[in-house]
Design an enzyme around this catalytic site. Sequence first.
Site, PDB file in Angstrom:
ATOM      1  CG  ASN A 164      41.717  30.973  52.817  1.00  0.00           C
ATOM      2  OD1 ASN A 164      40.707  30.308  52.640  1.00  0.00           O
ATOM      3  ND2 ASN A 164      41.805  32.243  52.471  1.00  0.00           N
ATOM      4  N   GLY A 240      37.315  29.821  46.537  1.00  0.00           N
ATOM      5  CA  GLY A 240      38.617  29.277  46.164  1.00  0.00           C
ATOM      6  C   GLY A 240      39.196  30.019  44.978  1.00  0.00           C
ATOM      7  CD  GLU A 262      32.330  35.778  47.468  1.00  0.00           C
ATOM      8  OE1 GLU A 262      33.327  36.491  47.242  1.00  0.00           O
ATOM      9  OE2 GLU A 262      31.164  36.182  47.285  1.00  0.00           O
ATOM     10  CB  CYS A 296      40.317  35.782  48.909  1.00  0.00           C
ATOM     11  SG  CYS A 296      38.900  35.909  49.957  1.00  0.00           S
TER      12      CYS A 296
END
Length: 497
Positions: A164, A240, A262, A296
């Site tokens: 992303n 991820g 993360e 995220c």
Amino acid sequence: MVATPTRADSGQAVETFGNYIGGEWRPAAGGETSENRSPANWDELIGVFASSGAEDVDAAVAAAAEAYHTWRFSSPITRANILHKAANILEGRIPEVGRELTREEGKTLKEGIGETTRAVQILRYFAGEAQQPSGEHYPSANPLTLLYTTREPLGVVGIVTPWNFPIAIPAWKIAPALAFGNTVVFKPASLTPLTAVRFVEALADAGLPPGVLNLVTGSAANVGDPLVRDARVTAISFTGSNETGAALRKAAAERGAKLQLELGGKNPAIVLGDADLDHALGHVVSGAMMSTGQKCTATSRAIIDRSIADRFTEMLAERIAGLKVGDPLEAETQIGPLIDERAAERVASEVEAAKQAGAELLVGGGRVGNGLERGAFVAPALFAEVAPDSRLGQDELFGPVLGVIPVDSMDEAMAVANQVKFGLSASIFTRDLGKALAFAREIEAGVVHVNSETPGAEPHVPFGGMKGSSSYSREQGKAAREFFTQTKTVYIDPPPA
Ligand code: UN1
């Protein structure tokens, strides 16, 4: 560079890209490759990439271990110069790399260019960081003792990154890893290998010595797994999913590797009754929907004071329904595709399930037609009256889906905001300084915004989440030095006279 032109179905020339190991571009040992197609149009083949396995990982780790003997003792100033040069090289390539990022990942061209620019800034920041003090001098019980600490590198570091942010996240992990004297094996997301190649090329072209940075493309099972299990890999930095994060915790704990995770988020934006609603609207919609909601740090819960809930929900519905979904390379497009067909189907079915569970779908949520049938498009969705404890109120959907949760008080807003397993980022929109301060103090999140959207991370400050959103370590800023180095304490006494 292994560049064997092949032909896509449509006749366009397509390049084949290899791994970068020990300073050389080479195909996977087994000769296997896999195709990378645009999420906006599957008929568009972007490139053919090495589909690597354990043998390639082994070669990359061996190259990194070999290079470490020299790189660890290189001057930080030398490393800084290379990072600076890589920044300049990448800066000169922003238009092409940003465009390729957009073709490969599907975020809008503005975002693709913006993210590439951000990678340049990150490289520059860590070039500067390499030149900062790396230890402290202490008084000793013996007045003649020279007592100091230094920060030393960890060794070979495994960097495992998501699709992303295919250039910003590799940059903010790899730049500090290298700046502080580690060598790296980089396993990018299998869906965005081209951007990874471009990032590595900038560093290679800047004169990084062979073996210091190695790139191995391929799947999590065939590349990620052997990498994180390799005893020569001292530390792993991963961004991820929580599922992969949980597996990594075990793998790292078993062999005592240093680990940084993360993970996901379920980030709230609280809008109080006194907020500037037009301002809040822009930030909540952008926070929820940019990058097609696949951050995220994306806003996925709008927690709205009941005094303005109906009005603000209407404003949200109108704005979201008006977002232009389309080809991310076109200038007027605001929302591109999701990362792939599987993601689009998953999000569309989550929307269905939320409807069945009683949430009220106001706009969007379905697959998009109108010539976009060959891409992973889902119309941005808004739900009203989301139950805080429902799946939609609790789980990360990783797509363009926003749920409104009306509340009766600031206390209730805080309770709802905090009652999730995640704690990455959070926003509040208010003019009330007391409430803003209370929010900043009480919210369980690693990144807090007052009157701005939940995403965003400047390179010089720590980034990371609380609770289920991370492994409690932070990235970027000074925090990067903490993860990518270890402390040595040195006592030096003069020899007896
Ligand atoms: C941002 O909000 O700009 O994967 C960065 C993610 C985060 C990075 C977000 N680790 O979305």
